[in-house]
Motif scaffolding. Structure first.
Motif, mmCIF file in Angstrom:
data_model
loop_
_atom_site.group_PDB
_atom_site.id
_atom_site.type_symbol
_atom_site.label_atom_id
_atom_site.label_comp_id
_atom_site.label_asym_id
_atom_site.label_seq_id
_atom_site.Cartn_x
_atom_site.Cartn_y
_atom_site.Cartn_z
ATOM 1 N N TYR A 64 0.838 -1.191 0.000
ATOM 2 C CA TYR A 64 0.000 0.000 0.000
ATOM 3 C C TYR A 64 0.875 1.245 0.000
ATOM 4 O O TYR A 64 1.761 1.381 0.848
ATOM 5 N N PRO A 65 0.645 2.153 -0.965
ATOM 6 C CA PRO A 65 1.412 3.400 -0.995
ATOM 7 C C PRO A 65 0.764 4.443 -0.081
ATOM 8 O O PRO A 65 -0.237 5.048 -0.435
ATOM 9 N N LEU A 66 1.316 4.636 1.091
ATOM 10 C CA LEU A 66 0.765 5.602 2.051
ATOM 11 C C LEU A 66 1.233 7.004 1.679
ATOM 12 O O LEU A 66 2.424 7.307 1.725
ATOM 13 N N VAL A 67 0.283 7.859 1.302
ATOM 14 C CA VAL A 67 0.598 9.247 0.978
ATOM 15 C C VAL A 67 0.441 10.060 2.259
ATOM 16 O O VAL A 67 -0.613 10.033 2.893
ATOM 17 N N LEU A 68 1.488 10.770 2.634
ATOM 18 C CA LEU A 68 1.459 11.550 3.870
ATOM 19 C C LEU A 68 0.810 12.913 3.599
ATOM 20 O O LEU A 68 1.459 13.957 3.622
ATOM 21 N N ASP A 69 -0.485 12.872 3.349
ATOM 22 C CA ASP A 69 -1.272 14.077 3.085
ATOM 23 C C ASP A 69 -1.235 14.966 4.327
ATOM 24 O O ASP A 69 -1.619 14.524 5.416
ATOM 25 N N PRO A 70 -0.777 16.215 4.193
ATOM 26 C CA PRO A 70 -0.681 17.102 5.360
ATOM 27 C C PRO A 70 -2.025 17.334 6.066
ATOM 28 O O PRO A 70 -2.039 17.664 7.246
ATOM 29 N N ALA A 71 -3.130 17.131 5.367
ATOM 30 C CA ALA A 71 -4.443 17.272 6.006
ATOM 31 C C ALA A 71 -4.680 16.150 7.018
ATOM 32 O O ALA A 71 -5.425 16.323 7.981
ATOM 33 N N ARG A 72 -4.042 15.008 6.816
ATOM 34 C CA ARG A 72 -4.215 13.861 7.715
ATOM 35 C C ARG A 72 -2.989 13.647 8.617
ATOM 36 O O ARG A 72 -3.104 13.281 9.766
ATOM 37 N N PHE A 73 -1.797 13.885 8.035
ATOM 38 C CA PHE A 73 -0.545 13.678 8.761
ATOM 39 C C PHE A 73 0.124 15.032 8.953
ATOM 40 O O PHE A 73 0.795 15.543 8.061
#
Length: 135
Positions: free
Chosen positions: A59-68
């Motif tokens: 799974y490619p985890l995108v570190l979206d600043p809205a979530r992370f």
């Protein structure tokens, strides 16, 4: 890790009864004196009975600043549940700790010995982006 970066997560789960589910979970690490943070599953794979004895997932985890949030540290781990008779059991992996860097932490010091390498890398990324954008 920089905000917006993608972290590839590889999971290998196995169970003698057969897997019912595998899920990925993230929890923000609480600051000193702060209350515990609720874990939040962000990806799940469900397997019908009897379920595979082994599963490999990527799974490619995108570190979206809205979530992370930049500046925070997150514990990311996998959970696997089985099809055991009665109540299925869920086991948890060891956590992977991910610290999302702030803009200040990403800034390169002007006196850094890596400055020239960083500039070349930026030029290469720009060239690759231009090449990939061509029809």
């Amino acid at each position: 890790v920089a905000p917006g970066a993608t972290v590839p997560l590889s999971v290998l789960a196995a169970d003698d009864y057969g897997l019912a589910l595998v899920r990925l979970v993230a929890a923000r690490m609480p600051a000193s004196g702060e209350a515990a943070v609720t874990d939040a599953p962000f990806k799940a794979w469900n397997y019908p009975v009897p379920g595979p004895k082994e599963a490999r997932e990527l799974y490619p985890l995108v570190l979206d600043p809205a979530r992370f949030t930049p500046g925070e540290t997150y514990a990311v781990y996998a959970e696997a549940g089985d099809h055991a008779p009665g109540a299925g059991r869920v086991q948890r992996s060891a956590p992977l700790l991910i610290r999302v860097l702030t803009a200040e932490q990403l800034r390169l010091d002007g006196n850094s010995p890596f400055k020239s390498i960083f500039e070349v890398l930026q030029k290469l990324i720009a060239l690759q982006s231009e090449t990939l954008a061509r029809p």
